[in-house]
Design a protein around this motif. Structure first.
Motif, PDB file in Angstrom:
ATOM      1  N   MET A  61      -4.961   0.061  -6.014  1.00  0.00           N
ATOM      2  CA  MET A  61      -4.832   1.473  -6.467  1.00  0.00           C
ATOM      3  C   MET A  61      -4.720   2.371  -7.390  1.00  0.00           C
ATOM      4  N   MET A  62      -4.049   1.921  -8.115  1.00  0.00           N
ATOM      5  CA  MET A  62      -3.358   2.584  -9.453  1.00  0.00           C
ATOM      6  C   MET A  62      -4.532   1.948 -11.355  1.00  0.00           C
ATOM      7  N   ASP A  63      -5.233   1.028 -10.429  1.00  0.00           N
ATOM      8  CA  ASP A  63      -6.507   0.876 -11.529  1.00  0.00           C
ATOM      9  C   ASP A  63      -7.076   1.917 -11.380  1.00  0.00           C
ATOM     10  N   PRO A  64      -6.998   2.685 -12.838  1.00  0.00           N
ATOM     11  CA  PRO A  64      -8.330   3.281 -12.715  1.00  0.00           C
ATOM     12  C   PRO A  64      -9.376   3.216 -12.828  1.00  0.00           C
ATOM     13  N   LEU A  65     -10.149   1.875 -13.182  1.00  0.00           N
ATOM     14  CA  LEU A  65     -11.592   1.519 -12.503  1.00  0.00           C
ATOM     15  C   LEU A  65     -11.464   1.291 -11.539  1.00  0.00           C
ATOM     16  N   SER A  66     -11.460   1.827 -10.610  1.00  0.00           N
ATOM     17  CA  SER A  66     -11.090   0.949  -9.374  1.00  0.00           C
ATOM     18  C   SER A  66     -12.411   2.597  -8.448  1.00  0.00           C
ATOM     19  N   GLY A  67     -12.092   3.670  -9.150  1.00  0.00           N
ATOM     20  CA  GLY A  67     -13.010   4.691  -8.927  1.00  0.00           C
ATOM     21  C   GLY A  67     -13.707   4.906  -7.729  1.00  0.00           C
ATOM     22  N   GLY A  68     -14.727   4.482  -6.990  1.00  0.00           N
ATOM     23  CA  GLY A  68     -15.130   5.251  -5.941  1.00  0.00           C
ATOM     24  C   GLY A  68     -14.814   4.256  -5.226  1.00  0.00           C
ATOM     25  N   ASN A  69     -14.053   3.169  -5.035  1.00  0.00           N
ATOM     26  CA  ASN A  69     -13.283   1.799  -4.475  1.00  0.00           C
ATOM     27  C   ASN A  69     -11.940   2.678  -3.545  1.00  0.00           C
ATOM     28  N   GLN A  70     -11.240   4.104  -4.288  1.00  0.00           N
ATOM     29  CA  GLN A  70     -10.072   3.923  -3.229  1.00  0.00           C
ATOM     30  C   GLN A  70     -10.147   4.249  -1.659  1.00  0.00           C
ATOM     31  N   LEU A  71     -11.764   4.593  -1.326  1.00  0.00           N
ATOM     32  CA  LEU A  71     -11.343   5.218   0.277  1.00  0.00           C
ATOM     33  C   LEU A  71     -11.250   2.830   0.779  1.00  0.00           C
ATOM     34  N   PHE A  72     -11.904   2.204   0.127  1.00  0.00           N
ATOM     35  CA  PHE A  72     -11.775   0.715   0.255  1.00  0.00           C
ATOM     36  C   PHE A  72     -10.364   0.551   0.290  1.00  0.00           C
ATOM     37  N   GLN A  73      -9.611   0.728  -0.749  1.00  0.00           N
ATOM     38  CA  GLN A  73      -8.492  -0.001  -1.133  1.00  0.00           C
ATOM     39  C   GLN A  73      -7.379   1.050   0.055  1.00  0.00           C
ATOM     40  N   SER A  74      -7.634   2.638  -0.019  1.00  0.00           N
ATOM     41  CA  SER A  74      -6.546   2.713   1.278  1.00  0.00           C
ATOM     42  C   SER A  74      -7.098   1.956   2.483  1.00  0.00           C
ATOM     43  N   GLY A  75      -8.027   1.650   2.290  1.00  0.00           N
ATOM     44  CA  GLY A  75      -8.267   1.003   4.612  1.00  0.00           C
ATOM     45  C   GLY A  75      -7.569  -0.229   3.648  1.00  0.00           C
ATOM     46  N   ASN A  76      -7.247  -1.252   2.822  1.00  0.00           N
ATOM     47  CA  ASN A  76      -6.563  -2.226   2.792  1.00  0.00           C
ATOM     48  C   ASN A  76      -5.745  -2.525   2.811  1.00  0.00           C
ATOM     49  N   ILE A  77      -5.182  -1.595   2.563  1.00  0.00           N
ATOM     50  CA  ILE A  77      -3.578  -0.792   2.679  1.00  0.00           C
ATOM     51  C   ILE A  77      -2.647  -0.773   3.213  1.00  0.00           C
ATOM     52  N   LEU A  78      -3.952   0.026   4.778  1.00  0.00           N
ATOM     53  CA  LEU A  78      -3.616   0.370   5.995  1.00  0.00           C
ATOM     54  C   LEU A  78      -3.501  -0.964   6.839  1.00  0.00           C
ATOM     55  N   ILE A  79      -4.559  -1.514   6.553  1.00  0.00           N
ATOM     56  CA  ILE A  79      -4.312  -2.668   7.518  1.00  0.00           C
ATOM     57  C   ILE A  79      -2.978  -3.747   6.869  1.00  0.00           C
ATOM     58  N   ALA A  80      -2.953  -4.038   5.326  1.00  0.00           N
ATOM     59  CA  ALA A  80      -1.805  -5.332   4.762  1.00  0.00           C
ATOM     60  C   ALA A  80      -0.685  -4.448   5.543  1.00  0.00           C
ATOM     61  N   LEU A  81      -0.666  -2.740   5.374  1.00  0.00           N
ATOM     62  CA  LEU A  81       0.849  -2.344   6.057  1.00  0.00           C
ATOM     63  C   LEU A  81       0.891  -2.727   7.396  1.00  0.00           C
ATOM     64  N   ILE A  82      -0.220  -2.623   8.624  1.00  0.00           N
ATOM     65  CA  ILE A  82       0.147  -2.831  10.302  1.00  0.00           C
ATOM     66  C   ILE A  82       0.241  -4.396  10.202  1.00  0.00           C
ATOM     67  N   LEU A  83      -0.028  -5.551   9.365  1.00  0.00           N
ATOM     68  CA  LEU A  83      -0.284  -6.402   9.299  1.00  0.00           C
ATOM     69  C   LEU A  83       1.536  -7.318   9.185  1.00  0.00           C
ATOM     70  N   MET A  84       1.883  -6.434   8.028  1.00  0.00           N
ATOM     71  CA  MET A  84       3.626  -6.447   7.875  1.00  0.00           C
ATOM     72  C   MET A  84       4.494  -6.091   8.992  1.00  0.00           C
ATOM     73  N   LEU A  85       4.027  -4.886   9.663  1.00  0.00           N
ATOM     74  CA  LEU A  85       5.102  -4.229   9.984  1.00  0.00           C
ATOM     75  C   LEU A  85       4.843  -5.190  11.715  1.00  0.00           C
ATOM     76  N   ILE A  86       4.190  -5.869  12.011  1.00  0.00           N
ATOM     77  CA  ILE A  86       3.599  -6.242  13.146  1.00  0.00           C
ATOM     78  C   ILE A  86       4.393  -8.066  13.073  1.00  0.00           C
ATOM     79  N   PHE A  87       4.729  -8.163  12.262  1.00  0.00           N
ATOM     80  CA  PHE A  87       4.723 -10.430  11.876  1.00  0.00           C
ATOM     81  C   PHE A  87       6.607  -9.710  11.570  1.00  0.00           C
ATOM     82  N   LEU A  88       6.590  -8.467  10.743  1.00  0.00           N
ATOM     83  CA  LEU A  88       7.989  -8.484  10.644  1.00  0.00           C
ATOM     84  C   LEU A  88       8.716  -8.287  11.951  1.00  0.00           C
ATOM     85  N   MET A  89       8.328  -7.649  13.231  1.00  0.00           N
ATOM     86  CA  MET A  89       8.892  -7.058  14.734  1.00  0.00           C
ATOM     87  C   MET A  89       9.220  -8.453  14.339  1.00  0.00           C
TER      88      MET A  89
END
Length: 289
Positions: A61-89
């Motif tokens: 998300m910190m890459d200034p060249l990601s441009g229009g991929n911000q929404l896609f990156q946000s979705g990836n972060i949300l999926i990764a966060l959910i998976l991480m919380l599930i496996f952590l639990m």
């Protein structure tokens, strides 16, 4: 009976709890870690992978060249966060179960253990551990939201609930209610013990973070000298993610220390309240005569 057997069911001061925690871990290092990774090994690996993916997605998300991929990156972060919380639990549920049932087998067999018994017990209580973890987390979060001090107060009894669940064989709700009875008039010494243990575990975990910190500073100096600081994502390459994952893995594993320490704290408080260990020793002396 094991000649190096450490008696859990007795009163201890803060220093004794710390000393016996590390003595127990030193004596049972191989067998305890073997049991933990047999039970929680797969969730642990999935947790590390999901944590690494979360770091990768976040730094993208910190890459200034990601441009229009911000929404896609946000979705990836949300999926990764959910998976991480599930496996952590899942990992923490199995970690608590394996360590506490190891200690239970250790106590019942006077220094010896039965791995099949431990695995069976950890699997049997897995659902209860997940439910207890969620419920106790909600209680603490509410406490911190209302005011920071109630959150700290609630952390102390909640840290003992898993030991109560295993060693007293009670329900989730009974484990929570019993924890408040257990710390009555003993809150400060319990808090102090947990604080010291937390500081020690934090210091040890920081040792595993040193390579990541050194690499980050070195990378930042290199990027700055090349005049390419306009893209902060360059600081967080695959080497950083690997080193960060190693540091996270060490932090998760080191929670074994906290779990063993809370078991000693539980038996210390239980002995002060109910004299269970003393009564058992008197009863065993009577039978031997």
């Amino acid at each position: 009976m094991n000649n190096n057997y450490i008696e859990f069911k007795k009163r201890r001061e803060l220093g004794d709890i710390l000393t016996d925690t590390f003595a127990f871990l030193r004596q049972n290092f191989k067998s305890l870690f073997s049991v933990v990774f047999k039970i929680a090994g797969i969730p642990f690996l999935l947790l590390i992978l999901s944590s690494a993916y979360y770091s990768y997605a976040s730094f993208g998300m910190m890459d200034p060249l990601s441009g229009g991929n911000q929404l896609f990156q946000s979705g990836n972060i949300l999926i990764a966060l959910i998976l991480m919380l599930i496996f952590l639990m899942v990992f923490y549920g199995l970690l608590y179960g394996s360590v506490l049932h190891y200690i239970k087998s250790y106590i019942e067999r006077k220094g010896e253990i039965d791995q099949s018994e431990i695995i069976q017990g950890a699997k049997k209580d897995f659902g209860s551990f997940i439910g207890l973890g969620i419920l106790s987390s909600i209680i603490m979060v509410v406490g911190f939201i209302l005011c920071f001090i109630p959150g700290i107060y609630l952390y102390v009894p909640m840290s003992l609930t898993f030991s109560i669940l295993v060693f007293r064989k009670v329900s989730v709700t009974d484990a929570i209610s019993d924890s408040f009875q257990l710390i009555k008039n003993e809150w400060w010494i319990t808090f102090a013990t947990l604080l010291v243990i937390g500081i020690l575990v934090y210091i040890v975990s920081m040792i595993f973070s040193v390579p990541m910190i050194i690499y980050t500073f070195t990378k930042a100096f290199t990027v700055a000298s090349e005049g390419s600081m306009s893209n902060p994502s360059e600081l967080f390459d695959w080497v950083f993610i690997v080193l960060n994952s190693i540091a996270n893995a060490a932090q998760y594993i080191l929670y074994i220390i906290t779990t063993v320490a809370t078991a000693f704290i539980y038996f210390n408080l239980n002995e002060r309240k109910h004299f269970t260990g003393t009564l058992e020793q008197i009863d065993s002396l009577g039978k031997s005569e």
